[in-house]
Design an enzyme around this catalytic site. Sequence first.
Site, PDB file in Angstrom:
ATOM      1  N   GLY A  29       0.822  -1.209   0.000  1.00  0.00           N
ATOM      2  CA  GLY A  29       0.000   0.000   0.000  1.00  0.00           C
ATOM      3  C   GLY A  29       0.855   1.258   0.000  1.00  0.00           C
ATOM      4  O   GLY A  29       0.523   2.250  -0.655  1.00  0.00           O
TER       5      GLY A  29
ATOM      6  N   PHE B  77      -0.037  10.483  -7.132  1.00  0.00           N
ATOM      7  CA  PHE B  77      -0.021   9.066  -6.808  1.00  0.00           C
ATOM      8  C   PHE B  77      -0.825   8.239  -7.804  1.00  0.00           C
ATOM      9  O   PHE B  77      -0.739   7.050  -7.827  1.00  0.00           O
ATOM     10  CB  PHE B  77      -0.578   8.824  -5.400  1.00  0.00           C
ATOM     11  CG  PHE B  77       0.104   9.672  -4.347  1.00  0.00           C
ATOM     12  CD1 PHE B  77       1.465   9.833  -4.362  1.00  0.00           C
ATOM     13  CD2 PHE B  77      -0.641  10.304  -3.385  1.00  0.00           C
ATOM     14  CE1 PHE B  77       2.101  10.613  -3.398  1.00  0.00           C
ATOM     15  CE2 PHE B  77      -0.023  11.091  -2.414  1.00  0.00           C
ATOM     16  CZ  PHE B  77       1.342  11.239  -2.422  1.00  0.00           C
TER      17      PHE B  77
ATOM     18  N   TRP C 122       2.172   1.643  -3.476  1.00  0.00           N
ATOM     19  CA  TRP C 122       1.116   2.129  -4.372  1.00  0.00           C
ATOM     20  C   TRP C 122       1.099   3.648  -4.411  1.00  0.00           C
ATOM     21  O   TRP C 122       0.833   4.255  -5.450  1.00  0.00           O
ATOM     22  CB  TRP C 122      -0.242   1.606  -3.902  1.00  0.00           C
ATOM     23  CG  TRP C 122      -1.408   2.107  -4.691  1.00  0.00           C
ATOM     24  CD1 TRP C 122      -1.944   1.545  -5.828  1.00  0.00           C
ATOM     25  CD2 TRP C 122      -2.213   3.268  -4.432  1.00  0.00           C
ATOM     26  NE1 TRP C 122      -3.015   2.284  -6.277  1.00  0.00           N
ATOM     27  CE2 TRP C 122      -3.203   3.354  -5.440  1.00  0.00           C
ATOM     28  CE3 TRP C 122      -2.194   4.245  -3.438  1.00  0.00           C
ATOM     29  CZ2 TRP C 122      -4.154   4.372  -5.482  1.00  0.00           C
ATOM     30  CZ3 TRP C 122      -3.138   5.265  -3.471  1.00  0.00           C
ATOM     31  CH2 TRP C 122      -4.110   5.320  -4.476  1.00  0.00           C
ATOM     32  N   HIS C 123       1.415   4.289  -3.280  1.00  0.00           N
ATOM     33  CA  HIS C 123       1.360   5.742  -3.213  1.00  0.00           C
ATOM     34  C   HIS C 123       2.484   6.418  -3.999  1.00  0.00           C
ATOM     35  O   HIS C 123       2.313   7.564  -4.438  1.00  0.00           O
ATOM     36  CB  HIS C 123       1.414   6.216  -1.753  1.00  0.00           C
ATOM     37  CG  HIS C 123       0.110   6.081  -1.031  1.00  0.00           C
ATOM     38  ND1 HIS C 123      -0.292   4.904  -0.455  1.00  0.00           N
ATOM     39  CD2 HIS C 123      -0.886   6.984  -0.808  1.00  0.00           C
ATOM     40  CE1 HIS C 123      -1.489   5.078   0.103  1.00  0.00           C
ATOM     41  NE2 HIS C 123      -1.868   6.321  -0.101  1.00  0.00           N
ATOM     42  N   GLY C 124       3.586   5.777  -4.147  1.00  0.00           N
ATOM     43  CA  GLY C 124       4.663   6.427  -4.882  1.00  0.00           C
ATOM     44  C   GLY C 124       5.887   5.553  -5.016  1.00  0.00           C
ATOM     45  O   GLY C 124       6.128   4.660  -4.197  1.00  0.00           O
TER      46      GLY C 124
END
Length: 467
Positions: A322, A467, A325-327
């Site tokens: 997770g 993102f 996933w953001h960056g």
Amino acid sequence: MLFNSYIFLFFFLPILLIVYYGLLKTVKARNAWLTLMSYVFYGWWNPIFCLLMMASTASDYVIGKHLYEAKTESRRKLLMTLTIIVNLAVLGFFKYYNFFAASLNGAFAWMHLPEYAPIITGLILPVGISFYTFESLSYTIDIYRREVKPANNIIDFFCFISLFPHLVAGPIMRYVDLDRQLKQREHSEGKFAVGIIFFITGLLKKLIIADNVAPLSDALFNSTAGTTITDAWIGSLAYTMQIYFDFSAYSDMAVGLGLMIGFEIIQNFNSPYQSTSIQDFWRRWHISLSSWLRDYLYVPLGGNRKGKYRTYINLILVMLLGGLWHGAAWTFVIWGLYHGVLQAIERALGEKHPLKQLPIWGQKLATFLLVLIGWVFFRAVDFTTAFRVLGNLVGYNAGPIRPLHLAQPLALLFLAFAIVVSMTYPNLWKQPVRLNLRTAIVYGAGLVLSIILILTQQNSPFLYFQF
């Protein structure tokens, strides 16, 4: 195109609504119009990426049809594997190729070996690709699980993926959430009015709170030297408030715009800074992502069904992914790992966890501080910056008395207001909406104020666009 821009407010939205309500009467025609305008909305930034989203959407539509009609389990698994590879390959190339190439080259350099992974200069991350990829993936996975049937027609599916209110920064919608609404939805004056309230509330969150506390955060994290304890806490608090009011503002505006065209967009935030634990925080923060990770990663990995130690590993692994996933940065990985470890500890200790021994207000405060520490890694551009800020928070390696925050006295008032509201006030979903003259005057004034700010200030993009 930004929700908080004059182009959107004065041109895009009026044209969309006039044609939607004035000229089109059938659901099919309205869905086609929304799809066309959603591509205009998305392509305003860079039209070339409309082709990428179009190809991704068409691919999953075709695979979804064949997946539903497949007669053998082997063919179903083959098609499911194909759609996962296609979606993750596109996302991985644009978002993570340079990150992994640079990491690999760094490892080679550390071992005194030649660098083999070429860096692609000028590689641009398509806005919203993380969101619409997850939405498209959930569609085919749900068909594979036989939880939904394929879209009736390709226009409905294109409308689902590209629907502009939630396209570039969520919430992450699933086809099951919009399937019925794509076929038939209610339009009413009351629904439209509530949509306006949500939209203006989000607009004010972004323009008045998020954008005004941002300079305090930037002053801290853009500094190249140690700062005072006061500045470290003010800057960290400022980012904690900025990211919440910025992202929740977009989500509120998405809900509002959805209601204006008859769609009910899911809630994405539920007063996360009033959480009593990290697990509680993730039930309240970015709810659509949390539930996606739970249903499509945590549960397939075994969830809590394979023993306590496997449960802890699953929690940590899911949160680590997770974070990624953001960056594409190791700071995001550490942020995800940090939250995963905290959740695993909470699960392991249960009622013996130190947080559980505190009164409710103490649990909320302690959770808030743990979240704030995590945001330091999330905001920092590298580990050097992150550890500098964390050290400054406890007075380590603090710089000379340079009161950075005093350069933004008005921002301090907005920061104090944001803290009080986020930690004590009920969110908009929990407040009764009264459609009366007083409400019209209040929100009418809010809209006028928003327009003045949009026309007199430089528009700032939403943080989750990256993102």
